[in-house]
Design an enzyme around this catalytic site. Structure first.
Site, PDB file in Angstrom:
ATOM      1  N   ASP A  57       0.862  -1.192   0.000  1.00  0.00           N
ATOM      2  CA  ASP A  57       0.000   0.000   0.000  1.00  0.00           C
ATOM      3  C   ASP A  57       0.896   1.239   0.000  1.00  0.00           C
ATOM      4  OD1 ASP A  57      -1.802   2.116   0.858  1.00  0.00           O
ATOM      5  OD2 ASP A  57      -3.175   0.506   1.472  1.00  0.00           O
ATOM      6  N   LEU A  79       1.119   5.380 -10.876  1.00  0.00           N
ATOM      7  CA  LEU A  79      -0.293   5.427 -11.299  1.00  0.00           C
ATOM      8  C   LEU A  79      -1.264   5.087 -10.184  1.00  0.00           C
ATOM      9  CD1 LEU A  79       1.413   3.853 -13.888  1.00  0.00           C
ATOM     10  CD2 LEU A  79      -0.743   4.493 -14.970  1.00  0.00           C
ATOM     11  N   THR A 130      -4.320  13.574 -14.454  1.00  0.00           N
ATOM     12  CA  THR A 130      -5.529  13.679 -15.270  1.00  0.00           C
ATOM     13  C   THR A 130      -5.757  15.115 -15.734  1.00  0.00           C
ATOM     14  OG1 THR A 130      -7.941  13.591 -15.095  1.00  0.00           O
ATOM     15  CG2 THR A 130      -6.763  13.859 -13.052  1.00  0.00           C
ATOM     16  N   ASP A 131      -6.493  15.252 -16.840  1.00  0.00           N
ATOM     17  CA  ASP A 131      -6.861  16.602 -17.301  1.00  0.00           C
ATOM     18  C   ASP A 131      -7.929  17.226 -16.400  1.00  0.00           C
ATOM     19  OD1 ASP A 131      -9.051  15.041 -18.077  1.00  0.00           O
ATOM     20  OD2 ASP A 131      -9.100  15.769 -20.146  1.00  0.00           O
ATOM     21  N   GLU A 132      -8.523  16.400 -15.498  1.00  0.00           N
ATOM     22  CA  GLU A 132      -9.592  16.936 -14.641  1.00  0.00           C
ATOM     23  C   GLU A 132      -9.062  17.988 -13.662  1.00  0.00           C
ATOM     24  OE1 GLU A 132     -12.461  14.129 -13.154  1.00  0.00           O
ATOM     25  OE2 GLU A 132     -11.965  12.689 -14.714  1.00  0.00           O
ATOM     26  N   TYR A 155     -12.016  13.933  -6.229  1.00  0.00           N
ATOM     27  CA  TYR A 155     -11.006  13.188  -6.994  1.00  0.00           C
ATOM     28  C   TYR A 155     -10.019  14.142  -7.666  1.00  0.00           C
ATOM     29  CZ  TYR A 155      -8.942  10.947 -11.099  1.00  0.00           C
ATOM     30  OH  TYR A 155      -8.056  10.521 -12.061  1.00  0.00           O
ATOM     31  N   SER A 158      -7.773  16.000  -5.296  1.00  0.00           N
ATOM     32  CA  SER A 158      -6.696  15.187  -4.713  1.00  0.00           C
ATOM     33  C   SER A 158      -5.594  14.943  -5.745  1.00  0.00           C
ATOM     34  CB  SER A 158      -7.246  13.862  -4.168  1.00  0.00           C
ATOM     35  OG  SER A 158      -7.693  13.018  -5.209  1.00  0.00           O
ATOM     36  N   LYS A 159      -5.962  14.777  -7.018  1.00  0.00           N
ATOM     37  CA  LYS A 159      -4.935  14.604  -8.047  1.00  0.00           C
ATOM     38  C   LYS A 159      -4.166  15.919  -8.243  1.00  0.00           C
ATOM     39  CE  LYS A 159      -4.104  11.512 -10.331  1.00  0.00           C
ATOM     40  NZ  LYS A 159      -3.217  10.331 -10.153  1.00  0.00           N
TER      41      LYS A 159
HETATM   42  P1  NAD Z   1      -7.795   2.140 -11.499  1.00  0.00           P
HETATM   43  O1  NAD Z   1      -8.724   2.555 -10.404  1.00  0.00           O
HETATM   44  O2  NAD Z   1      -8.269   1.210 -12.548  1.00  0.00           O
HETATM   45  O3  NAD Z   1      -6.475   1.483 -10.870  1.00  0.00           O
HETATM   46  C1  NAD Z   1      -5.845   2.016  -9.737  1.00  0.00           C
HETATM   47  C2  NAD Z   1      -4.912   0.961  -9.170  1.00  0.00           C
HETATM   48  O4  NAD Z   1      -4.235   1.548  -8.055  1.00  0.00           O
HETATM   49  C3  NAD Z   1      -5.644  -0.286  -8.661  1.00  0.00           C
HETATM   50  O5  NAD Z   1      -5.001  -1.455  -9.133  1.00  0.00           O
HETATM   51  C4  NAD Z   1      -5.556  -0.169  -7.149  1.00  0.00           C
HETATM   52  O6  NAD Z   1      -5.491  -1.424  -6.486  1.00  0.00           O
HETATM   53  C5  NAD Z   1      -4.261   0.619  -6.970  1.00  0.00           C
HETATM   54  N1  NAD Z   1      -4.274   1.354  -5.697  1.00  0.00           N
HETATM   55  C6  NAD Z   1      -5.259   2.175  -5.236  1.00  0.00           C
HETATM   56  N2  NAD Z   1      -4.936   2.626  -4.015  1.00  0.00           N
HETATM   57  C7  NAD Z   1      -3.710   2.098  -3.711  1.00  0.00           C
HETATM   58  C8  NAD Z   1      -2.861   2.211  -2.597  1.00  0.00           C
HETATM   59  N3  NAD Z   1      -3.195   2.951  -1.531  1.00  0.00           N
HETATM   60  N4  NAD Z   1      -1.669   1.562  -2.630  1.00  0.00           N
HETATM   61  C9  NAD Z   1      -1.314   0.805  -3.705  1.00  0.00           C
HETATM   62  N5  NAD Z   1      -2.113   0.649  -4.785  1.00  0.00           N
HETATM   63  C10 NAD Z   1      -3.297   1.288  -4.788  1.00  0.00           C
HETATM   64  O7  NAD Z   1      -7.292   3.511 -12.116  1.00  0.00           O
HETATM   65  P2  NAD Z   1      -6.868   3.847 -13.634  1.00  0.00           P
HETATM   66  O8  NAD Z   1      -8.071   4.277 -14.370  1.00  0.00           O
HETATM   67  O9  NAD Z   1      -6.027   2.760 -14.151  1.00  0.00           O
HETATM   68  O10 NAD Z   1      -5.979   5.149 -13.400  1.00  0.00           O
HETATM   69  C11 NAD Z   1      -4.581   5.040 -13.154  1.00  0.00           C
HETATM   70  C12 NAD Z   1      -4.003   6.426 -12.987  1.00  0.00           C
HETATM   71  O11 NAD Z   1      -4.266   7.218 -14.145  1.00  0.00           O
HETATM   72  C13 NAD Z   1      -4.593   7.199 -11.805  1.00  0.00           C
HETATM   73  O12 NAD Z   1      -3.556   7.910 -11.171  1.00  0.00           O
HETATM   74  C14 NAD Z   1      -5.586   8.148 -12.445  1.00  0.00           C
HETATM   75  O13 NAD Z   1      -5.735   9.320 -11.687  1.00  0.00           O
HETATM   76  C15 NAD Z   1      -4.918   8.419 -13.782  1.00  0.00           C
HETATM   77  N6  NAD Z   1      -5.831   8.762 -14.880  1.00  0.00           N
HETATM   78  C16 NAD Z   1      -6.890   7.962 -15.204  1.00  0.00           C
HETATM   79  C17 NAD Z   1      -7.712   8.299 -16.289  1.00  0.00           C
HETATM   80  C18 NAD Z   1      -8.856   7.426 -16.725  1.00  0.00           C
HETATM   81  O14 NAD Z   1      -9.581   7.795 -17.663  1.00  0.00           O
HETATM   82  N7  NAD Z   1      -9.062   6.251 -16.150  1.00  0.00           N
HETATM   83  C19 NAD Z   1      -7.469   9.465 -17.002  1.00  0.00           C
HETATM   84  C20 NAD Z   1      -6.390  10.259 -16.635  1.00  0.00           C
HETATM   85  C21 NAD Z   1      -5.567   9.894 -15.588  1.00  0.00           C
END
Ligand code: NAD
Length: 346
Positions: A57, A79, A130-132, A155, A158-159
């Site tokens: 974690d 990520l 993220t672009d958010e 969300y 926090s990002k």
């Molecule tokens: P996801 O929710 O599918 O995966 C997140 C992963 O992080 C999971 O496997 C989870 O187990 C792990 N995780 C969560 N908390 C944790 C912790 N405390 N310690 C260790 N592992 C932990 O997310 P995603 O959609 O694959 O996004 C990945 C990254 O990309 C994120 O940082 C997100 O902000 C960013 N992002 C996502 C998108 C999108 O459209 N999905 C767009 C832009 C940016």
């Protein structure tokens, strides 16, 4: 390179892991396996001699130090995050702890490891965001890397906070960082609580296809395997301390996306009536950003990167994948909160 990927059992992280192994890199996948994780996402490469998994974690700093010292990564791709806006409305605490405190722990563990190993110039801490963080656009305009931050959901706030920490660790401690902010992803292995898989799976189950508000919210859609490719490009060739926005050059409203998926399913898996008849408009998400759009000129002009698929091509591949992988998504549908309307309360 030996890459420490955090969140490599999630949607985008697992695409990065699969892509990086295919490109000949070694991977240490660090993931705590939350509700959003699925370790089967990396089953195709988990037997590789270049792959290791650590169930850790990112809120646990001593455990992070142990991973750095055991595996001695050349670079980090961060990520791991809580990623679902609706869940952040119902329970923001986990987003503060993982996305902000967890990123702080990752930065400090990376900095300690980097400093103890003669501060190599080649080290990189690649923060994936993220672009958010830029907030909402009106009808026109695009986000650039210098757009002021104006996050609107727990969300995205926090990002945004995590992005500021990463930038500060570069300015203050010279930790070699790169950052990317990307638009909405879609594609294979997308957890069945996000729009695209919800629509595909509800359509197949004969359930309503829920669209928030009037469906006019615009997103720039990026196929996840293109995103993974862009991330590796930035890691390998991006300039130190620089941010790159990554977009799919595919703006569409939520209603457009749903109609496109319905039309693809009508062709590939016809039902008794057109799937679009299942579309249902539901109460909007509080603070729902109207429009996101990415100006991709920096990554295109400086690094020569562009997306490889159009939205139509990417959605067709995605629908094909869900039709061919029912055991994968069926197993996830019983997880907590999946299939329920979340994030409605103000
Ligand atoms: P996801 O929710 O599918 O995966 C997140 C992963 O992080 C999971 O496997 C989870 O187990 C792990 N995780 C969560 N908390 C944790 C912790 N405390 N310690 C260790 N592992 C932990 O997310 P995603 O959609 O694959 O996004 C990945 C990254 O990309 C994120 O940082 C997100 O902000 C960013 N992002 C996502 C998108 C999108 O459209 N999905 C767009 C832009 C940016």
């Amino acid at each position: 390179m030996k890459i420490l990927v955090t969140g490599g059992a999630g949607f985008i992280g697992s695409a990065v892991v699969r892509h990086a192994i295919a490109k000949g890199h070694s991977i240490v996948n660090l993931d705590s396996l939350t509700y959003a994780a699925c370790i089967d996402n990396v089953a195709s490469i988990s037997g590789s001699p270049n792959y290791a998994f650590e169930q850790v974690d990112i809120r646990d700093r001593p455990a992070l130090d142990a991973v750095f010292s055991t595996h001695a990564p050349d670079v980090v791709m961060h990520l791991a995050a809580e990623s679902h806006v609706d869940r952040s409305i119902d329970g923001p605490g986990a987003f503060i702890e993982t996305n902000i405190t967890g990123t702080y722990n990752m930065l400090e563990a990376a900095r300690a490891f980097w400093a103890a190993n003669a501060r190599p110039d080649s080290f990189r801490f690649h923060h994936i965001s993220t672009d958010e963080v830029y907030g909402s656009l009106g009808e026109t305009g695009q986000f650039t890397e210098s757009t002021p931050y104006a996050p609107n959901s727990p969300y995205s706030a926090s990002k945004a906070a995590s992005d500021h920490l990463v930038r500060a660790w570069y300015e203050t401690y010279n930790l070699p960082i790169v950052m990317t902010n990307c638009s909405n992803n879609y594609g294979p292995f997308h957890f069945p609580e996000k729009l695209v898989p919800v629509i595909i799976l509800n359509a197949l189950a004969g359930k309503p296809l829920p669209i928030y508000g009037n469906g006019a919210n615009v997103r720039d859609w990026l196929y996840v395997e293109d995103h993974a490719d862009a991330l590796l490009t930035v890691l390998e060739n991006g300039a130190l301390g620089r941010t790159y926005n990554i977009g799919g050059e595919n703006e569409a409203t939520n209603l457009d996306i749903v109609k496109m998926i319905c039309a693809i399913l009508d062709k590939k898996h016809p039902g008794t009536a057109p799937y679009a008849e299942q579309i249902t408009f539901v109460a909007d998400r509080p603070g729902h950003d109207l429009r996101y759009a990415i100006d991709p000129s920096r990554i295109r002009d400086e690094l020569g990167w562009r997306p490889s698929v159009t939205l139509q091509q990417g959605l067709e591949k995605t629908v094909d994948w869900y039709l061919a992988n029912e055991p994968w998504w069926r197993a996830l549908q019983s997880r907590d909160g999946v299939g329920k309307r979340l994030g409605k309360t103000v």
